[in-house]
Every structure is written in structure tokens, then in C-alpha cells.
Design a protein around this motif. Structure first.
Motif, PDB file in Angstrom:
ATOM      1  N   MET A  29       0.829  -1.205   0.000  1.00  0.00           N
ATOM      2  CA  MET A  29       0.000   0.000   0.000  1.00  0.00           C
ATOM      3  C   MET A  29       0.862   1.253   0.000  1.00  0.00           C
ATOM      4  O   MET A  29       1.792   1.393   0.806  1.00  0.00           O
ATOM      5  CB  MET A  29      -0.916  -0.004   1.226  1.00  0.00           C
ATOM      6  CG  MET A  29      -1.874   1.164   1.297  1.00  0.00           C
ATOM      7  SD  MET A  29      -2.986   0.993   2.736  1.00  0.00           S
ATOM      8  CE  MET A  29      -3.915   2.534   2.608  1.00  0.00           C
ATOM      9  N   ARG A  30       0.555   2.181  -0.887  1.00  0.00           N
ATOM     10  CA  ARG A  30       1.293   3.434  -0.950  1.00  0.00           C
ATOM     11  C   ARG A  30       0.913   4.323   0.231  1.00  0.00           C
ATOM     12  O   ARG A  30      -0.255   4.367   0.638  1.00  0.00           O
ATOM     13  CB  ARG A  30       0.998   4.175  -2.251  1.00  0.00           C
ATOM     14  CG  ARG A  30       1.548   3.489  -3.489  1.00  0.00           C
ATOM     15  CD  ARG A  30       1.139   4.244  -4.750  1.00  0.00           C
ATOM     16  NE  ARG A  30       1.659   5.590  -4.754  1.00  0.00           N
ATOM     17  CZ  ARG A  30       2.803   5.975  -5.305  1.00  0.00           C
ATOM     18  NH1 ARG A  30       3.557   5.086  -5.930  1.00  0.00           N
ATOM     19  NH2 ARG A  30       3.202   7.237  -5.272  1.00  0.00           N
ATOM     20  N   GLY A  31       1.876   5.041   0.777  1.00  0.00           N
ATOM     21  CA  GLY A  31       1.613   5.941   1.890  1.00  0.00           C
ATOM     22  C   GLY A  31       1.252   7.341   1.441  1.00  0.00           C
ATOM     23  O   GLY A  31       1.334   8.285   2.228  1.00  0.00           O
ATOM     24  N   SER A  32       0.836   7.484   0.200  1.00  0.00           N
ATOM     25  CA  SER A  32       0.482   8.787  -0.330  1.00  0.00           C
ATOM     26  C   SER A  32      -0.419   8.602  -1.537  1.00  0.00           C
ATOM     27  O   SER A  32      -0.360   7.562  -2.216  1.00  0.00           O
ATOM     28  CB  SER A  32       1.746   9.567  -0.730  1.00  0.00           C
ATOM     29  OG  SER A  32       1.413  10.745  -1.425  1.00  0.00           O
ATOM     30  N   THR A  33      -1.253   9.579  -1.810  1.00  0.00           N
ATOM     31  CA  THR A  33      -2.077   9.553  -3.023  1.00  0.00           C
ATOM     32  C   THR A  33      -1.472  10.433  -4.112  1.00  0.00           C
ATOM     33  O   THR A  33      -2.126  10.705  -5.121  1.00  0.00           O
ATOM     34  CB  THR A  33      -3.520  10.012  -2.718  1.00  0.00           C
ATOM     35  OG1 THR A  33      -3.481  11.328  -2.156  1.00  0.00           O
ATOM     36  CG2 THR A  33      -4.205   9.063  -1.752  1.00  0.00           C
ATOM     37  N   ARG A  34      -0.240  10.884  -3.892  1.00  0.00           N
ATOM     38  CA  ARG A  34       0.490  11.617  -4.922  1.00  0.00           C
ATOM     39  C   ARG A  34       1.315  10.625  -5.737  1.00  0.00           C
ATOM     40  O   ARG A  34       2.011   9.767  -5.180  1.00  0.00           O
ATOM     41  CB  ARG A  34       1.420  12.665  -4.313  1.00  0.00           C
ATOM     42  CG  ARG A  34       0.714  13.730  -3.506  1.00  0.00           C
ATOM     43  CD  ARG A  34      -0.153  14.624  -4.353  1.00  0.00           C
ATOM     44  NE  ARG A  34       0.630  15.480  -5.241  1.00  0.00           N
ATOM     45  CZ  ARG A  34       0.087  16.287  -6.151  1.00  0.00           C
ATOM     46  NH1 ARG A  34      -1.225  16.321  -6.304  1.00  0.00           N
ATOM     47  NH2 ARG A  34       0.847  17.047  -6.904  1.00  0.00           N
ATOM     48  N   VAL A  35       1.242  10.715  -7.039  1.00  0.00           N
ATOM     49  CA  VAL A  35       1.923   9.791  -7.939  1.00  0.00           C
ATOM     50  C   VAL A  35       2.919  10.564  -8.791  1.00  0.00           C
ATOM     51  O   VAL A  35       2.581  11.632  -9.327  1.00  0.00           O
ATOM     52  CB  VAL A  35       0.903   9.063  -8.851  1.00  0.00           C
ATOM     53  CG1 VAL A  35       1.623   8.117  -9.801  1.00  0.00           C
ATOM     54  CG2 VAL A  35      -0.119   8.317  -8.007  1.00  0.00           C
ATOM     55  N   GLU A  36       4.123  10.046  -8.916  1.00  0.00           N
ATOM     56  CA  GLU A  36       5.131  10.707  -9.726  1.00  0.00           C
ATOM     57  C   GLU A  36       4.793  10.532 -11.204  1.00  0.00           C
ATOM     58  O   GLU A  36       4.435   9.440 -11.652  1.00  0.00           O
ATOM     59  CB  GLU A  36       6.530  10.132  -9.428  1.00  0.00           C
ATOM     60  CG  GLU A  36       7.001  10.326  -8.010  1.00  0.00           C
ATOM     61  CD  GLU A  36       6.418   9.288  -7.064  1.00  0.00           C
ATOM     62  OE1 GLU A  36       5.724   8.368  -7.557  1.00  0.00           O
ATOM     63  OE2 GLU A  36       6.641   9.413  -5.848  1.00  0.00           O
ATOM     64  N   TRP A  37       4.922  11.618 -11.954  1.00  0.00           N
ATOM     65  CA  TRP A  37       4.635  11.537 -13.377  1.00  0.00           C
ATOM     66  C   TRP A  37       5.621  10.583 -14.046  1.00  0.00           C
ATOM     67  O   TRP A  37       6.794  10.513 -13.699  1.00  0.00           O
ATOM     68  CB  TRP A  37       4.753  12.916 -14.019  1.00  0.00           C
ATOM     69  CG  TRP A  37       4.348  12.885 -15.472  1.00  0.00           C
ATOM     70  CD1 TRP A  37       3.108  13.025 -15.979  1.00  0.00           C
ATOM     71  CD2 TRP A  37       5.221  12.677 -16.581  1.00  0.00           C
ATOM     72  NE1 TRP A  37       3.124  12.914 -17.338  1.00  0.00           N
ATOM     73  CE2 TRP A  37       4.420  12.702 -17.751  1.00  0.00           C
ATOM     74  CE3 TRP A  37       6.592  12.467 -16.722  1.00  0.00           C
ATOM     75  CZ2 TRP A  37       4.943  12.524 -19.023  1.00  0.00           C
ATOM     76  CZ3 TRP A  37       7.126  12.294 -17.987  1.00  0.00           C
ATOM     77  CH2 TRP A  37       6.296  12.324 -19.120  1.00  0.00           C
ATOM     78  N   GLY A  38       5.105   9.819 -15.012  1.00  0.00           N
ATOM     79  CA  GLY A  38       5.945   8.876 -15.723  1.00  0.00           C
ATOM     80  C   GLY A  38       5.818   7.469 -15.189  1.00  0.00           C
ATOM     81  O   GLY A  38       6.296   6.517 -15.812  1.00  0.00           O
ATOM     82  N   ARG A  39       5.153   7.312 -14.013  1.00  0.00           N
ATOM     83  CA  ARG A  39       4.940   5.979 -13.455  1.00  0.00           C
ATOM     84  C   ARG A  39       3.504   5.554 -13.691  1.00  0.00           C
ATOM     85  O   ARG A  39       2.601   6.374 -13.800  1.00  0.00           O
ATOM     86  CB  ARG A  39       5.235   5.976 -11.948  1.00  0.00           C
ATOM     87  CG  ARG A  39       6.661   6.332 -11.607  1.00  0.00           C
ATOM     88  CD  ARG A  39       6.918   6.130 -10.141  1.00  0.00           C
ATOM     89  NE  ARG A  39       6.683   4.734  -9.755  1.00  0.00           N
ATOM     90  CZ  ARG A  39       6.810   4.292  -8.502  1.00  0.00           C
ATOM     91  NH1 ARG A  39       7.117   5.143  -7.529  1.00  0.00           N
ATOM     92  NH2 ARG A  39       6.608   3.034  -8.214  1.00  0.00           N
ATOM     93  N   GLU A  40       3.273   4.265 -13.719  1.00  0.00           N
ATOM     94  CA  GLU A  40       1.915   3.766 -13.855  1.00  0.00           C
ATOM     95  C   GLU A  40       1.252   3.714 -12.484  1.00  0.00           C
ATOM     96  O   GLU A  40       1.915   3.638 -11.453  1.00  0.00           O
ATOM     97  CB  GLU A  40       1.925   2.371 -14.485  1.00  0.00           C
ATOM     98  CG  GLU A  40       2.694   1.337 -13.673  1.00  0.00           C
ATOM     99  CD  GLU A  40       2.935   0.051 -14.441  1.00  0.00           C
ATOM    100  OE1 GLU A  40       2.752   0.083 -15.666  1.00  0.00           O
ATOM    101  OE2 GLU A  40       3.307  -0.954 -13.826  1.00  0.00           O
ATOM    102  N   ILE A  41      -0.056   3.769 -12.483  1.00  0.00           N
ATOM    103  CA  ILE A  41      -0.835   3.644 -11.259  1.00  0.00           C
ATOM    104  C   ILE A  41      -1.352   2.218 -11.156  1.00  0.00           C
ATOM    105  O   ILE A  41      -1.939   1.698 -12.109  1.00  0.00           O
ATOM    106  CB  ILE A  41      -2.028   4.623 -11.260  1.00  0.00           C
ATOM    107  CG1 ILE A  41      -1.543   6.067 -11.237  1.00  0.00           C
ATOM    108  CG2 ILE A  41      -2.942   4.363 -10.072  1.00  0.00           C
ATOM    109  CD1 ILE A  41      -2.668   7.073 -11.304  1.00  0.00           C
TER     110      ILE A  41
END
Length: 575
Positions: free
Chosen positions: A463-475
Motif C-alpha cells: 500500500m502506498r503511503g500517499s495519493t500523490r503519484v510521480e509523473w511517468g509511473r503507472e498507477i
């Protein structure tokens, strides 16, 4: 040093005879163990032995010099007025030297020790000494107060709060208010100035005796740190209101016009001035400009906005905060912990047969804290707390799991390090449907299209500890579908939208189903593996612009049932 667990003071206090108050106390009458009758002695009475004269000299000191000789800037961290907002009248170098302040403090203490049974005299003395930073002397006088017991409790609460002794201040305030004159208690506890416009009218229609439940809920949501005992923001509120009562009486007694204008002091202190002080505290800085004199209201003392920015009446599902307070927002700066940071986190809900499961993960490593204990709290009411397990040892970030009732919840992850630096994440969650067709919250997980989680346990571990996603990565998302029959066919759709427009997504992997076609909504069908059907998907976000988005899941069955779920996420700035 950050807040230690608080022990509320409880005592058996004789019932006070209701008094009629004007300003602070026009008349104080009460039965008391130490004094049969406690009656206020006006400051102008000879029995006060000069307190009126001392305060008059201090507040009405002759003004000399120029506006240009002194300049205070809240942006540079200056605190003017020696903590006393009436020093706006002091516009000369050396107006409030240490010698002047020391002489005033000594005179006030001397007079007060001769009038410890006079409610107004002892309160004004403690107020003046606290504002001047003479906290040990102020607290000592408050402890020796021999007037009405509930009044002395309020005076002591003010003194200890100004001294940063929250473990004592809150208990004194609560015991004092419990027996206070109803009109005084109503004024000290009122929160109208802090409310969202949508709540204010309904609140003002309530009689004082009916406001208790609203106050409990309001301060539950406005408590700066839910995992720490006590609520220092509440103590600050009562202190501000109590000092306003004292200050209103002070300006009446000394005939002081705070702005140097011949206008009604009563309307000035019961109107705009009072509203500003309740929201942000007393003024602590001033400067001049081409338009003339300008004052700020506690820029340094009102850094954080702890009151929700959403209406209380809108429910926990709509709960929102914005910690960084603007110049005219509600604000408060804690004295025994801070600075305070927003903690990146992610919360989610799952269904079990008898209970709802709440999961939470955070990234304290993204804040400037030293290694510290991370705490999680879920509560469905003021004063309530529900047990959680965690942090999970298998998780990549501090991750917690709690079994809770099917009810709206306030959830939080908080941490304070040894220096008092703090961070928090807080969110309101609605209740999942406990039966029928339904979806869990989709979780953002650390995985790839080639390594999708197949169970909740695997999803929680990643589980990710943030709902911010780095651009260039898949979700990568994981969720569960409930209320199905084994081998029942379900229709699934996934869409992503922003506040600005609907955007196109490209699905890289969806449980073995791959699609390279771009579409605003991607849909497919599959057979359910049982009553609870786990699902995962990977989405390429390289086609999206930076910003905030909402991912919407929808599931329907051949019998006509439909369920939806959302996950909001942010795409971080590129580069």
C-alpha cells in the motif's frame, strides 16, 4: 516539549448563585468555602490600592516620537507590544523597556496580593502579568486567588495556558466552566466567529443550553492532535474569550480608547475587534504605509488553521482542512509542539461480515521529522477511539488496520518527534454498505503491471503511503467487489477525470486483459470468483497533465445491480 497526557481536575464545587455580568463582572456573588460572599470591588475603589492608577499609567503612557522610529514586521518574526496589543499606542523607542515592564509587574503583583479576594483585581493582575511574560508570578497569584472558586479556576486556566502548561490549563478551565455563571460560560464557550457560514445561522438559533452537543463535535474536529490527550486549541479559545472580557472591563475602567478615536468602546470591543481576536488572537504587530497606520491580528500567533474548512453540518464525508492559515482565517500556533506539517497518507475501507475494515498508510519520511512513533486513530464520536493493529511489519510504509462499526468515521495518522516537530493526516470516511453489491475503496499500491496484487494481504503489504503519484509511473490499484454469486458475470468500467475536463487513460493490464486502445472509459466483463471478488489494474498516466484527478470504478451485474467507488489522486509536477 510536546503535550503530555492531561489529567482533568475534578472537584466538588459549591453551586454558585447566578450573578449578572456586565463586561467581565458587574457583580460577582457566590457561595464559597473560603468566602461567604465574593463581591467585585471596582478598580476605582480605594480598596484596590492603586491598581487603577498603575494600569492607567501603563496603558495611557504619554506618546512621543514618530511612527518612523519603530517598525514591526510579522513576516520577519517580530512580536511587538510585548504581547500586549494596547502597545500599539507606544510608538517611541524605549516606550516599553525592561525597566518599565519590571516596575509595572512589581506594582501589579504588590497590589494584587493585597486584594486576592477581589475577583476583578486578581484577574486583571494575572492578565497583565501573563501578557508581559511573568508566567510564574501570574500562576502563583492565580493559585492564591481567594474569590469565587469557579472564577479563580478560569483565572488559573488563563495563566497556565499562557505559560504553556496545557496539562493544567484545560482542567482548570473545564472545572471552572462547569460551575460558572451561565451567561459567562455561554460567552466563553461560543464559537460563532469560527464557524463556516453554512453552520453559523443554525448555531445562533440554538439557546446556550442547547449548544453542548454541537460544541463537542466542533472541538472534536478542530482538535489539532487527536492522538494526544487534551485539546490545546480549545484552551486557546477560552483564553481569548476570557481575556476579551477582562480587556473590555479594563478599557471601560481606564477610559482608554484603543484607537485614539472618540467612539464607543463597547461597540468596538463587541463587534469587529472581538471577532478578530476570537479568530486569531490579540494583535501582535503593526506598521505604517502610504495609507496610514495598519495593524495585523496575530500573524505570528495564528499560523495554523485547525477548524475544518467544510461545514460541520455537511458530515464527515465532506470533511476538509487547510492547515496553512491566511491573514484573515481562523488561526492558532501551538506553544508546546510544532512546527506542524501535512503528512502524506492514504486511507481505505473494506467490508467484512460484521465489521468495516479501515486501512491507513503514511509517509513520515517525506516530512522534516526525526524518527518518531507514528500513531493511527479512528473514531466515530467525540471522545471515542477504536483499536487498530499495526504498523504492519510486512508493509513498505507505516500501515494500520482497524475493524470498526459501519458508521461515518474520523481517521488520522499523527506523529511527533522528540523536538516537538509534528505532522498529521486527517480524513472523514463515510460508511460502506454492509450488504448487497458493493465495492471497497480502490487502493494505490506499489506494484507493476507484471506484479499485480492478488489478495488484500498482498495489497496492504504494498500500500502506498500517499495519493500523490510521480509523473511517468503507472498507477496500480487494488479493490474488492462484494455481494456476488460464484461465477456470476460482472461488467467493470474504469474512468479518470479531472476538475477541468475528462481525460483519456490507457489500460496496460487488467487481470490478464490488455488494451492499447485509448478511451475516456475502459470497460470489460469477467466471471466472479466468489462472494468477494478481488481485482487489480495498472494504468499508464504518461498521457495526463500534472494536477488532481478522480478515478471512478463501476461494477454492474446481470441482475441489474450497480456499485461505484472513487479514488482521488494527484499527479506530481514533472521533472
Amino acid at each position: 516539549m510536546y503535550r503530555a497526557p492531561l489529567g482533568l481536575v475534578s472537584a466538588s464545587i459549591p453551586t454558585a448563585i447566578r450573578a449578572s455580568f456586565l463586561g467581565v463582572v458587574s457583580t460577582l456573588c457566590a457561595l464559597h468555602a473560603r468566602a461567604t460572599v465574593a463581591q467585585e470591588v471596582p478598580l476605582t475603589d480605594p480598596a484596590t490600592s492603586g491598581l487603577d492608577a498603575i494600569l492607567r499609567v501603563y496603558y495611557e503612557r504619554p506618546l512621543r516620537g514618530s511612527f518612523q522610529m519603530s517598525y514591526c514586521s510579522p513576516d520577519r518574526g517580530n512580536t511587538c507590544f510585548n504581547g500586549d496589543h494596547e502597545d500599539r499606542r507606544c510608538r517611541m523607542i524605549g516606550c516599553r523597556t525592561d525597566a518599565v515592564v519590571n516596575d509595572l509587574a512589581a506594582d501589579v503583583e504588590r497590589v494584587a496580593r493585597g486584594r486576592l479576594d477581589d475577583p476583578l483585581a486578581v484577574a486583571q493582575a494575572v492578565y497583565a502579568l501573563s501578557r508581559l511574560g511573568r508566567h510564574p508570578v501570574a500562576a502563583g497569584l492565580a493559585e492564591e486567588c481567594a474569590a469565587v472558586e469557579w472564577w479563580c479556576g478560569l483565572v488559573a486556566g488563563m495563566a497556565y495556558h499562557r505559560a504553556g502548561r496545557e496539562e493544567i490549563a484545560e482542567g482548570r478551565f473545564r472545572s471552572g466552566l462547569a460551575e460558572a455563571d451561565p451567561e459567562v460560560a455561554c460567552r466563553l464557550e461560543g464559537v460563532s466567529e469560527l464557524l463556516h457560514e453554512a453552520d453559523r445561522h443554525r448555531y445562533q438559533e440554538l439557546a446556550c443550553s442547547q449548544r453542548g452537543p454541537f460544541h463537542e463535535r466542533f472541538w472534536w474536529l478542530a482538535d489539532p492532535m487527536l492522538t494526544t490527550p487534551g485539546n490545546d486549541r480549545w484552551s486557546e479559545h477560552v483564553t481569548r474569550r476570557f481575556e476579551l472580557l477582562l480587556h473590555e472591563r479594563l478599557v471601560r475602567t481606564t477610559r482608554l480608547d484603543v484607537d485614539g478615536l472618540q467612539r464607543s468602546l463597547v461597540s468596538r470591543h463587541q463587534d469587529r475587534h472581538e471577532a478578530l481576536v476570537v479568530r486569531r488572537g490579540f494583535e501582535d504587530s503593526w506598521s505604517t504605509s502610504s495609507r496610514g497606520f495598519r495593524s495585523w491580528v496575530s500573524q505570528g500567533a495564528a499560523r495554523y488553521q485547525f477548524v475544518p474548512t467544510s461545514p460541520i453540518g455537511a458530515g464527515l464525508e465532506a470533511l476538509s482542512y487547510d492547515l496553512e492559515a491566511g491573514e484573515f482565517d481562523e488561526g492558532y500556533t501551538p506553544t508546546d509542539y510544532g512546527p506542524l506539517f501535512e503528512l502524506r497518507a492514504q486511507f481505505g475501507r473494506f467490508r467484512e461480515s460484521a465489521r468495516m475494515v479501515v486501512v491507513a498508510a503514511a509517509r513520515p519520511d517525506l516530512t522534516p521529522l526525526d524518527p518518531a512513533e507514528v500513531r493511527f486513530l479512528a473514531t466515530d464520536r467525540p471522545g471515542g477511539a477504536l483499536r487498530a493493529t499495526g504498523p504492519l511489519e510486512s508493509a513498505r510504509h507505516p500501515t494500520f488496520v482497524a475493524e470498526v462499526p459501519y458508521a461515518p468515521l474520523l481517521v488520522a495518522i499523527e506523529t511527533v518527534d522528540g523536538r516537538g516537530t509534528a505532522a498529521r493526516a486527517r480524513e472523514g470516511l463515510g460508511a460502506l454498505a454492509s450488504s448487497g453489491l458493493g465495492l471497497s475503496d480502490p487502493l494505490l499500491v506499489e506494484a507493476s503491471a507484471d506484479d499485480l496484487p492478488e489478495s488484500r494481504e498482498e495489497a496492504l503489504a504494498a500500500m502506498r503511503g500517499s495519493t500523490r503519484v510521480e509523473w511517468g509511473r503507472e498507477i496500480v490499484l487494488y479493490w474488492e467487489v462484494y455481494g456476488l454469486r460464484d461465477q456470476e458475470r460482472i461488467e467493470v468500467s474504469v474512468g479518470v477525470s479531472s476538475e477541468r475536463e475528462t481525460v483519456t487513460t490507457r489500460i496496460m493490464s487488467a487481470l490478464g486483459v490488455r488494451s492499447e486502445a485509448a478511451a475516456p472509459v475502459v470497460a470489460w466483463s469477467e466471471l466472479a470468483s466468489g462472494e468477494v471478488h478481488p481485482m487489480a489494474i495498472a494504468i499508464d498516466v504518461r498521457a495526463l497533465h500534472d494536477g488532481d484527478y478522480t478515478l471512478v470504478l463501476a461494477v454492474s451485474t446481470t441482475s441489474g445491480g450497480t456499485a461505484t467507488a472513487e479514488r482521488r489522486f494527484g499527479l506530481a509536477v514533472r521533472g
